[in-house]
Design a protein around this motif. Structure first.
Motif, PDB file in Angstrom:
ATOM      1  N   ARG A 130      83.774  31.497  36.736  1.00 32.39           N
ATOM      2  CA  ARG A 130      84.573  32.673  37.078  1.00 32.39           C
ATOM      3  C   ARG A 130      84.459  32.966  38.574  1.00 32.39           C
ATOM      4  O   ARG A 130      83.557  32.485  39.250  1.00 32.39           O
ATOM      5  CB  ARG A 130      84.140  33.880  36.242  1.00 32.39           C
ATOM      6  N   GLY A 131      85.392  33.785  39.075  1.00 25.04           N
ATOM      7  CA  GLY A 131      85.479  34.056  40.500  1.00 25.04           C
ATOM      8  C   GLY A 131      84.145  34.316  41.168  1.00 25.04           C
ATOM      9  O   GLY A 131      83.232  34.870  40.556  1.00 25.04           O
ATOM     10  N   PRO A 132      84.004  33.918  42.429  1.00 23.38           N
ATOM     11  CA  PRO A 132      82.694  33.920  43.093  1.00 23.38           C
ATOM     12  C   PRO A 132      82.188  35.323  43.414  1.00 23.38           C
ATOM     13  O   PRO A 132      82.809  36.059  44.177  1.00 23.38           O
ATOM     14  CB  PRO A 132      82.953  33.120  44.370  1.00 23.38           C
ATOM     15  N   ALA A 133      81.041  35.665  42.846  1.00 24.64           N
ATOM     16  CA  ALA A 133      80.395  36.950  43.129  1.00 24.64           C
ATOM     17  C   ALA A 133      79.441  36.796  44.294  1.00 24.64           C
ATOM     18  O   ALA A 133      78.881  35.722  44.540  1.00 24.64           O
ATOM     19  CB  ALA A 133      79.643  37.442  41.891  1.00 24.64           C
ATOM     20  N   ALA A 134      79.205  37.894  45.020  1.00 24.31           N
ATOM     21  CA  ALA A 134      78.395  37.835  46.225  1.00 24.31           C
ATOM     22  C   ALA A 134      76.981  37.355  45.945  1.00 24.31           C
ATOM     23  O   ALA A 134      76.403  36.609  46.735  1.00 24.31           O
ATOM     24  CB  ALA A 134      78.368  39.210  46.895  1.00 24.31           C
ATOM     25  N   ALA A 135      76.407  37.778  44.835  1.00 21.85           N
ATOM     26  CA  ALA A 135      74.999  37.478  44.568  1.00 21.85           C
ATOM     27  C   ALA A 135      74.774  36.070  44.038  1.00 21.85           C
ATOM     28  O   ALA A 135      73.638  35.597  44.034  1.00 21.85           O
ATOM     29  CB  ALA A 135      74.434  38.496  43.579  1.00 21.85           C
ATOM     30  N   THR A 136      75.837  35.380  43.613  1.00 18.73           N
ATOM     31  CA  THR A 136      75.634  34.098  42.933  1.00 18.73           C
ATOM     32  C   THR A 136      76.435  32.941  43.524  1.00 18.73           C
ATOM     33  O   THR A 136      76.202  31.797  43.142  1.00 18.73           O
ATOM     34  CB  THR A 136      75.991  34.223  41.444  1.00 18.73           C
ATOM     35  N   ALA A 137      77.370  33.192  44.417  1.00 21.93           N
ATOM     36  CA  ALA A 137      78.237  32.132  44.943  1.00 21.93           C
ATOM     37  C   ALA A 137      77.863  31.788  46.383  1.00 21.93           C
ATOM     38  O   ALA A 137      77.237  32.572  47.092  1.00 21.93           O
ATOM     39  CB  ALA A 137      79.699  32.568  44.877  1.00 21.93           C
ATOM     40  N   SER A 138      78.280  30.606  46.819  1.00 21.16           N
ATOM     41  CA  SER A 138      78.019  30.179  48.195  1.00 21.16           C
ATOM     42  C   SER A 138      78.920  30.938  49.167  1.00 21.16           C
ATOM     43  O   SER A 138      80.003  31.424  48.803  1.00 21.16           O
ATOM     44  CB  SER A 138      78.281  28.683  48.336  1.00 21.16           C
ATOM     45  N   LEU A 139      78.485  31.032  50.417  1.00 18.01           N
ATOM     46  CA  LEU A 139      79.288  31.697  51.444  1.00 18.01           C
ATOM     47  C   LEU A 139      80.658  31.044  51.617  1.00 18.01           C
ATOM     48  O   LEU A 139      81.674  31.765  51.669  1.00 18.01           O
ATOM     49  CB  LEU A 139      78.536  31.708  52.773  1.00 18.01           C
TER      50      LEU A 139
END
Length: 385
Positions: free
Chosen positions: A295-304
């Motif tokens: 699912r869409g990238p969340a700040a706490a779990t996805a790469s910059l």
């Protein structure tokens, strides 16, 4: 359908948003099982398949107790303080269980605090608890790990409600897929050359849907979407795309739109468009695991880079005129994303501004100042722009 029907559905959904705890309590009093959810990683499909209402818990700046702050410590996202305040205050005793997703440090600390309080102080009537730890790396081992975690969650939910998940999973996957489809259509009603909904109203519709069973929310959303063509167009305002901390109440949106005359055309946070990004390809745990992994990238779990690319694409899609980051104090991850997001949208000529280390209640004057200083120039991570 005419505008009256669409407007009535919209009004009802906004009423639900403003009285979510009371609305869900009423459902429980009518005999519905209710499972509390913290975070966006918990599959609504599994909760509904177990015969329960998935109620995503939320906070508010006016609901903060000294006890909750003492238990969790002051240096934590205040949303966790507000949720704990509600649990300890007895306003959520109707929950049959509470599933906390490990999607942030604040959620994890909230789970551990609740588990200890439930053990040490049984008089608190804290509901049964379960921690869901999903990973988001785009690999097959991650999918297998997540599938095992979801299998364990399915067993727990069935034990809480007395209804095995397997029997209702096909129907619940189909219902939630329609729910997401309709919510995406609702969200699009604030975009395009003729917006008919404000970002505030879209946020409220999405929040209401996170507190209602699909058999209640789907008819309302169908009426809203089918009648949307007759809704009056909104005055043109500065088109703002919102990033940063997830907004679990509507005050930032109200300030931007009602006070400052803007239009929030989208957001990359999981109380908004990001919550609609899971596409489930089948009615089984493996399909759910892959959908929630991806699912869409969340700040706490996805790469910059992934976050920045997703935000830039959504800014283009919504024809936003400015990217605004609003980051709460003790919610550090979104501020680290912002320099890459700023560079990505600057390549398209879109200016941006960041409000970092903000209190739970953000002032309209600070939002005005940030929008006035929006630029395409680089900014240091975590700095106020």
């Amino acid at each position: 359908m005419d505008v009256t029907t669409a407007a009535a559905a919209l009004d009802r959904l906004e009423q639900v948003y403003s009285s979510r705890p009371g609305t869900v309590r009423a459902l429980a009093e009518q005999g519905r099982r209710v499972i509390g959810v913290v975070g966006a990683d918990v599959p609504v499909e599994l909760v509904e398949a177990a015969g329960a209402v998935a109620y995503r818990l939320h906070g508010h700046p006016d609901v903060l107790s000294a006890e909750a702050q003492e238990v969790l410590g002051a240096s934590l996202d205040p949303v966790a303080h507000s949720v704990l305040t509600q649990v300890l205050g007895g306003s959520l005793t109707f929950l049959d269980g509470l599933v906390v997703s490990r999607d942030s440090q604040a959620s994890l600390q909230l789970f551990y605090a609740l588990r200890e309080l439930r053990r040490l102080e049984p008089h608190r009537a804290i509901p049964p608890l379960h921690l869901l730890d999903l990973l988001h790396l785009p690999t097959e081992p991650t999918a297998r790990y997540d599938e095992v975690r979801l299998g364990r969650l399915a067993d727990v939910l069935g034990s809480w409600t007395g209804q095995p998940v397997t029997a209702g999973l096909t129907a619940s996957v189909a219902a939630v897929a329609e729910l997401r489809h309709l919510l995406r259509e609702v969200s699009d009603l604030r975009r395009g050359p003729r917006p008919v909904l404000t970002g505030t109203r879209v946020l409220r519709v999405l929040g209401a849907a996170a507190a209602l069973p699909t058999d209640v929310s789907l008819p309302l959303l169908r009426r809203l979407v089918d009648g949307a063509g007759a809704l009056p167009a909104l005055p043109q305002g500065r088109r703002v795309y919102l990033t940063g901390s997830a907004q679990d109440h509507d005050e930032v949106y109200v300030a931007l739109e009602a006070a400052l005359g803007c239009l929030v055309v989208g957001e990359d946070t999981d109380w908004g468009d990001l919550a609609l990004s899971a596409d489930v390809g089948g009615a089984d745990l493996g399909a759910l695991a892959r959908a929630y992994r991806d699912r869409g990238p969340a700040a706490a779990t996805a790469s910059l880079p992934r976050r920045a690319a997703w935000t830039a694409e959504q800014v283009r899609r919504s024809a936003a005129e400015v990217l605004l980051g609003v980051v709460r104090e003790h919610d550090e991850a979104p501020a680290w994303d912002f320099p890459a997001q700023r560079a990505a949208v600057a390549a398209d000529g879109v200016p941006s501004a960041l409000l970092a280390r903000q209190p739970y209640r953000v002032l309209a004057t600070d939002l005005r100042s940030a929008l006035g200083s929006a630029t395409c120039e680089p900014v240091l991570s975590g700095a106020r722009a």
